[in-house]
Design a protein around this motif. Structure first.
Motif, PDB file in Angstrom:
ATOM      1  N   HIS A   8       0.933  -1.079   0.315  1.00  0.00           N
ATOM      2  CA  HIS A   8       0.061   0.189   0.308  1.00  0.00           C
ATOM      3  C   HIS A   8       1.573   2.005   0.148  1.00  0.00           C
ATOM      4  O   HIS A   8       1.395   1.562   1.225  1.00  0.00           O
ATOM      5  N   LEU A   9       1.002   1.917  -1.117  1.00  0.00           N
ATOM      6  CA  LEU A   9       1.732   3.121  -1.081  1.00  0.00           C
ATOM      7  C   LEU A   9       1.012   4.656  -0.261  1.00  0.00           C
ATOM      8  O   LEU A   9       0.269   4.504  -1.036  1.00  0.00           O
ATOM      9  N   GLN A  10       2.358   4.777   0.588  1.00  0.00           N
ATOM     10  CA  GLN A  10       1.770   5.985   1.236  1.00  0.00           C
ATOM     11  C   GLN A  10       2.352   7.119   0.963  1.00  0.00           C
ATOM     12  O   GLN A  10       2.263   8.427   1.898  1.00  0.00           O
ATOM     13  N   ALA A  11       3.621   6.844   1.179  1.00  0.00           N
ATOM     14  CA  ALA A  11       4.434   7.810   1.469  1.00  0.00           C
ATOM     15  C   ALA A  11       5.267   8.511   0.312  1.00  0.00           C
ATOM     16  O   ALA A  11       5.624   9.425   0.154  1.00  0.00           O
ATOM     17  N   GLU A  12       5.248   7.116  -0.608  1.00  0.00           N
ATOM     18  CA  GLU A  12       6.246   8.176  -1.835  1.00  0.00           C
ATOM     19  C   GLU A  12       5.445   7.310  -2.937  1.00  0.00           C
ATOM     20  O   GLU A  12       4.420   5.998  -3.141  1.00  0.00           O
ATOM     21  N   PRO A  13       5.908   7.615  -4.265  1.00  0.00           N
ATOM     22  CA  PRO A  13       5.218   7.198  -5.496  1.00  0.00           C
ATOM     23  C   PRO A  13       5.528   5.916  -6.062  1.00  0.00           C
ATOM     24  O   PRO A  13       7.163   4.865  -5.091  1.00  0.00           O
ATOM     25  N   LEU A 107       3.705  -9.523  -5.523  1.00  0.00           N
ATOM     26  CA  LEU A 107       3.962  -8.084  -4.649  1.00  0.00           C
ATOM     27  C   LEU A 107       2.758  -7.151  -5.640  1.00  0.00           C
ATOM     28  O   LEU A 107       3.002  -7.023  -7.162  1.00  0.00           O
ATOM     29  N   TYR A 108       1.942  -7.014  -5.337  1.00  0.00           N
ATOM     30  CA  TYR A 108       0.393  -6.372  -5.726  1.00  0.00           C
ATOM     31  C   TYR A 108       0.378  -5.136  -4.835  1.00  0.00           C
ATOM     32  O   TYR A 108       0.486  -5.007  -4.084  1.00  0.00           O
ATOM     33  N   MET A 109       0.666  -3.865  -5.789  1.00  0.00           N
ATOM     34  CA  MET A 109       1.380  -2.766  -5.196  1.00  0.00           C
ATOM     35  C   MET A 109      -0.128  -1.641  -5.853  1.00  0.00           C
ATOM     36  O   MET A 109      -0.583  -1.490  -6.788  1.00  0.00           O
ATOM     37  N   PHE A 110      -0.682  -0.373  -5.110  1.00  0.00           N
ATOM     38  CA  PHE A 110      -1.893   0.155  -4.695  1.00  0.00           C
ATOM     39  C   PHE A 110      -0.839   1.063  -4.294  1.00  0.00           C
ATOM     40  O   PHE A 110      -0.610   1.224  -3.059  1.00  0.00           O
ATOM     41  N   ASP A 111      -2.071   2.095  -4.578  1.00  0.00           N
ATOM     42  CA  ASP A 111      -1.754   3.919  -4.527  1.00  0.00           C
ATOM     43  C   ASP A 111      -3.281   3.807  -4.009  1.00  0.00           C
ATOM     44  O   ASP A 111      -4.148   4.176  -3.436  1.00  0.00           O
ATOM     45  N   SER A 112      -2.765   4.800  -2.485  1.00  0.00           N
ATOM     46  CA  SER A 112      -3.943   5.341  -1.453  1.00  0.00           C
ATOM     47  C   SER A 112      -4.954   5.993  -2.015  1.00  0.00           C
ATOM     48  O   SER A 112      -5.682   6.830  -1.229  1.00  0.00           O
ATOM     49  N   ASN A 113      -3.855   7.471  -3.342  1.00  0.00           N
ATOM     50  CA  ASN A 113      -4.359   8.255  -3.390  1.00  0.00           C
ATOM     51  C   ASN A 113      -5.389   8.171  -4.900  1.00  0.00           C
ATOM     52  O   ASN A 113      -5.944   9.334  -5.279  1.00  0.00           O
ATOM     53  N   ASP A 114      -5.312   7.502  -4.455  1.00  0.00           N
ATOM     54  CA  ASP A 114      -6.516   6.741  -5.755  1.00  0.00           C
ATOM     55  C   ASP A 114      -7.413   5.642  -5.629  1.00  0.00           C
ATOM     56  O   ASP A 114      -7.325   3.995  -4.737  1.00  0.00           O
ATOM     57  N   ASP A 115      -9.066   6.310  -5.381  1.00  0.00           N
ATOM     58  CA  ASP A 115     -10.151   5.457  -4.686  1.00  0.00           C
ATOM     59  C   ASP A 115      -9.930   4.151  -5.651  1.00  0.00           C
ATOM     60  O   ASP A 115     -10.476   3.230  -5.078  1.00  0.00           O
ATOM     61  N   ALA A 116     -10.326   3.680  -6.626  1.00  0.00           N
ATOM     62  CA  ALA A 116     -10.582   2.904  -7.861  1.00  0.00           C
ATOM     63  C   ALA A 116      -9.246   1.938  -7.416  1.00  0.00           C
ATOM     64  O   ALA A 116     -10.172   1.121  -7.046  1.00  0.00           O
ATOM     65  N   ALA A 117      -8.076   2.034  -6.358  1.00  0.00           N
ATOM     66  CA  ALA A 117      -6.893   1.826  -6.409  1.00  0.00           C
ATOM     67  C   ALA A 117      -7.201   0.412  -5.429  1.00  0.00           C
ATOM     68  O   ALA A 117      -7.728  -0.247  -5.525  1.00  0.00           O
ATOM     69  N   LEU A 118      -8.187   1.466  -4.384  1.00  0.00           N
ATOM     70  CA  LEU A 118      -7.835   1.072  -3.132  1.00  0.00           C
ATOM     71  C   LEU A 118      -9.377   0.106  -2.928  1.00  0.00           C
ATOM     72  O   LEU A 118      -9.123  -0.708  -2.610  1.00  0.00           O
ATOM     73  N   ASP A 119     -10.744   0.701  -3.354  1.00  0.00           N
ATOM     74  CA  ASP A 119     -11.511  -0.638  -4.257  1.00  0.00           C
ATOM     75  C   ASP A 119     -10.972  -1.317  -4.901  1.00  0.00           C
ATOM     76  O   ASP A 119     -11.405  -2.849  -3.978  1.00  0.00           O
ATOM     77  N   ALA A 120     -10.287  -1.749  -5.520  1.00  0.00           N
ATOM     78  CA  ALA A 120     -10.205  -2.784  -6.590  1.00  0.00           C
ATOM     79  C   ALA A 120      -9.270  -3.731  -5.433  1.00  0.00           C
ATOM     80  O   ALA A 120      -8.670  -4.373  -5.789  1.00  0.00           O
ATOM     81  N   THR A 141       5.283   3.603   5.151  1.00  0.00           N
ATOM     82  CA  THR A 141       5.723   4.629   5.912  1.00  0.00           C
ATOM     83  C   THR A 141       6.640   5.521   5.665  1.00  0.00           C
ATOM     84  O   THR A 141       7.498   5.512   4.668  1.00  0.00           O
ATOM     85  N   GLU A 142       7.150   7.041   6.657  1.00  0.00           N
ATOM     86  CA  GLU A 142       8.095   7.402   5.926  1.00  0.00           C
ATOM     87  C   GLU A 142       9.547   6.489   6.423  1.00  0.00           C
ATOM     88  O   GLU A 142      10.066   7.064   6.016  1.00  0.00           O
ATOM     89  N   THR A 143       9.660   5.495   6.953  1.00  0.00           N
ATOM     90  CA  THR A 143      10.875   5.109   7.348  1.00  0.00           C
ATOM     91  C   THR A 143      10.516   3.867   6.718  1.00  0.00           C
ATOM     92  O   THR A 143      12.001   3.153   6.375  1.00  0.00           O
ATOM     93  N   GLY A 144       9.847   2.497   5.745  1.00  0.00           N
ATOM     94  CA  GLY A 144      10.060   1.954   4.973  1.00  0.00           C
ATOM     95  C   GLY A 144       8.231   1.325   5.529  1.00  0.00           C
ATOM     96  O   GLY A 144       7.629   2.008   5.339  1.00  0.00           O
ATOM     97  N   TRP A 145       8.731  -0.025   5.289  1.00  0.00           N
ATOM     98  CA  TRP A 145       7.080  -0.416   4.734  1.00  0.00           C
ATOM     99  C   TRP A 145       6.983  -1.210   6.554  1.00  0.00           C
ATOM    100  O   TRP A 145       8.102  -2.124   6.898  1.00  0.00           O
TER     101      TRP A 145
END
Length: 149
Positions: A8-13, A107-120, A141-145
């Motif tokens: 779950h990407l939250q701190a960096e792209p 590894l399934y990666m998704f971005d928290s800034n994208d509502d459709a990606a969160l739902d998927a 997180t800011e310090t890693g996973w």
């Protein structure tokens, strides 16, 4: 059975997080297939893997850049087979994974800034759980996973 880790990407792209995960795959002597739905994201990440760090090199390529079996990290569009005999499948853009059991890890990666990606991601998590797939959830997180589930 394949182990699936949700990232779950939250701190960096993605273009900064994915190269570091692929470095770990490479350090373990494993090969990776990174699967995309769109050429735009494939092109963006192809460039990012060349330029993300002056001190690192991740050998990779696409079908347009030479034989897949010579690429330790192969960037492929949805529907392309595991032509580089990868151990690790990376799913981006909620790509399909009909061949999931051909890999040791996913590894399934998704971005928290994208509502459709969160739902998927939520739907894919439920799907994998209902199929008996071993899943884990990692939150950035800011310090890693950090493993959360």
């Amino acid at each position: 059975m394949t182990e699936v880790s949700f990232y779950h990407l939250q701190a960096e792209p993605l273009e900064r997080a994915l190269p570091r995960l692929l470095e770990k795959v490479s350090e373990r002597g494993m090969r990776a297939l990174v699967r995309f739905k769109t050429e735009d994201l494939q092109d963006l990440l192809n460039t990012a893997l060349w330029t993300y760090s002056a001190g690192s090199f991740l050998p990779h390529g696409t079908a347009q850049e030479g034989p897949a079996d010579q690429q330790p990290i192969f960037l492929a569009l949805e529907g392309e087979e595991n032509l580089n005999r990868s151990d690790v499948l990376v799913l981006l853009e909620n790509s399909e994974a009909a061949d999931l059991n051909d890999f040791e890890r996913c590894l399934y990666m998704f971005d928290s800034n994208d509502d459709a990606a969160l739902d998927a991601a939520r739907n894919r998590w439920k799907q994998f759980k209902s199929e008996g797939v071993n899943v884990t959830y990692w939150q950035q997180t800011e310090t890693g996973w950090q493993k959360k589930a």
